[in-house]
Design an enzyme around this catalytic site. Sequence first.
Site, short mmCIF file in Angstrom:
data_model
loop_
_atom_site.label_atom_id
_atom_site.label_comp_id
_atom_site.label_asym_id
_atom_site.label_seq_id
_atom_site.Cartn_x
_atom_site.Cartn_y
_atom_site.Cartn_z
N HIS A 155 0.83 -1.21 0.00
CA HIS A 155 0.00 0.00 0.00
C HIS A 155 0.86 1.25 0.00
O HIS A 155 2.05 1.20 0.33
CB HIS A 155 -0.92 0.01 1.23
CG HIS A 155 -2.11 -0.89 1.09
ND1 HIS A 155 -2.03 -2.25 1.33
CD2 HIS A 155 -3.39 -0.65 0.71
CE1 HIS A 155 -3.22 -2.79 1.12
NE2 HIS A 155 -4.06 -1.85 0.75
N LYS A 159 -0.78 4.88 4.71
CA LYS A 159 -1.72 3.94 5.36
C LYS A 159 -1.34 3.77 6.83
O LYS A 159 -0.17 3.59 7.15
CB LYS A 159 -1.72 2.61 4.62
CG LYS A 159 -2.76 1.64 5.13
CD LYS A 159 -2.95 0.47 4.19
CE LYS A 159 -3.93 -0.55 4.75
NZ LYS A 159 -5.24 0.02 5.05
P1 NAP Z 1 -7.23 9.84 4.15
O1 NAP Z 1 -6.95 10.48 2.82
O2 NAP Z 1 -6.29 10.07 5.28
O3 NAP Z 1 -8.69 10.33 4.59
C1 NAP Z 1 -9.21 10.23 5.87
C2 NAP Z 1 -10.04 11.49 6.09
O4 NAP Z 1 -10.81 11.33 7.27
C3 NAP Z 1 -9.17 12.74 6.29
O5 NAP Z 1 -9.70 13.80 5.53
C4 NAP Z 1 -9.32 13.02 7.79
O6 NAP Z 1 -9.18 14.41 8.09
C5 NAP Z 1 -10.73 12.54 8.01
N1 NAP Z 1 -11.04 12.24 9.40
C6 NAP Z 1 -10.22 11.77 10.35
N2 NAP Z 1 -10.90 11.59 11.49
C7 NAP Z 1 -12.16 11.95 11.24
C8 NAP Z 1 -13.34 12.00 12.03
N3 NAP Z 1 -13.35 11.64 13.31
N4 NAP Z 1 -14.49 12.42 11.45
C9 NAP Z 1 -14.51 12.78 10.17
N5 NAP Z 1 -13.43 12.79 9.36
C10 NAP Z 1 -12.27 12.37 9.90
O7 NAP Z 1 -7.38 8.27 3.97
P2 NAP Z 1 -7.99 7.44 2.74
O8 NAP Z 1 -6.89 6.94 1.90
O9 NAP Z 1 -9.09 8.21 2.12
O10 NAP Z 1 -8.58 6.19 3.51
C11 NAP Z 1 -9.61 6.31 4.48
C12 NAP Z 1 -9.87 4.93 5.09
O11 NAP Z 1 -10.37 4.06 4.09
C13 NAP Z 1 -8.60 4.24 5.64
O12 NAP Z 1 -8.91 3.50 6.79
C14 NAP Z 1 -8.21 3.29 4.52
O13 NAP Z 1 -7.49 2.17 5.01
C15 NAP Z 1 -9.57 2.88 4.04
N6 NAP Z 1 -9.62 2.40 2.65
C16 NAP Z 1 -10.55 1.46 2.40
C17 NAP Z 1 -10.71 0.96 1.15
C18 NAP Z 1 -11.76 -0.09 0.90
O14 NAP Z 1 -11.90 -0.54 -0.24
N7 NAP Z 1 -12.53 -0.49 1.92
C19 NAP Z 1 -9.90 1.42 0.10
C20 NAP Z 1 -8.97 2.42 0.36
C21 NAP Z 1 -8.84 2.91 1.66
P3 NAP Z 1 -7.72 15.01 8.50
O15 NAP Z 1 -6.82 14.68 7.34
O16 NAP Z 1 -7.98 16.45 8.67
O17 NAP Z 1 -7.32 14.30 9.77
#
Ligand code: NAP
Length: 266
Positions: A155, A159
């Site tokens: 990844h 992550k």
């Molecule tokens: P990311 O870019 O870091 O996005 C996470 C977002 O959530 C950031 O904007 C963060 O804000 C915000 N956040 C943090 N705490 C929060 C809260 N309590 N309430 C509301 N918003 C909040 O990460 P990403 O790559 O999009 O991934 C997000 C999640 O999805 C991860 O756990 C990843 O492992 C997972 N994921 C899942 C899949 C799937 O297929 N299921 C695929 C890809 C990723 P700040 O940056 O301001 O802290």
Amino acid sequence: MTIRVAIAGARGKMGKEAVHTVMNHAEMELVSVLDYKKVGDTLADTKLFPSDFTAPIYIDLEQLNAETKPDVLIDLTTPEFVYEHTKQALELNVRPVVGTTGFSDEQLEELKALSKESKIGCIIAPNFAIGAVLMMKFAEQAAKYLPDIEIIEMHHDQKLDAPSGTAMKTAHLISQQRPIHEQGHVHEKEILEGARGANYDGMRIHSVRLPGLVAHQQVLLGGEGQMLTLRHDSFNRGSFMSGVILSIQTVMEKEELIYGLEHIID
Ligand code: NAP
């Protein structure tokens, strides 16, 4: 019927993609967004979205629910917050569709019980990419015949959790098909700690984190004189969106928690 959708984590990489996906879907309406800090009154205020993206932003899920009445809450936040969001959504009769990974087995059991008791559907999908789900299914099938297995997941370096939810889920499915046994030489010694990866019922999981990667996994199944390699690559986050849409539609018809998209695709 239009499905009313709220998104937690809308400013993130997955969240942004999900906002556009829901906004462009004829049978869905993005009614609100959950954040955890003050970033403006509406999505447009964040300057990350066009000016006509006017979904209001809340920092309190109870208030969000009272004022915008979503049917579904999509969570794409962080392992730190996802359990609370999912639990609170179920208590408020909002159906969670969760892509965030990092739940412990105990948390999953608790949420399963809560969903069953309240008859509010919930879908937790460690991987929304249909191809990745097929890879897990094929690995589960092959494990019966080739039970010595190592998983390599790769990844991007932002992550937060390791191993990935997909690797954990793959290992869990495989472990139901093969007898638990240690792999490698009985006198094997790690010269450098961690060299053999994490141990899941004797199966090894290796986590690679590098810039440039999105989400990739190989399952290596070794046998006498042969190896089967199953590999899936998500090249961009668009690969996850058909699974997000399918989950939103399916969760509306469910009265229990479903863990993994493999239970909703034939
Ligand atoms: P990311 O870019 O870091 O996005 C996470 C977002 O959530 C950031 O904007 C963060 O804000 C915000 N956040 C943090 N705490 C929060 C809260 N309590 N309430 C509301 N918003 C909040 O990460 P990403 O790559 O999009 O991934 C997000 C999640 O999805 C991860 O756990 C990843 O492992 C997972 N994921 C899942 C899949 C799937 O297929 N299921 C695929 C890809 C990723 P700040 O940056 O301001 O802290």
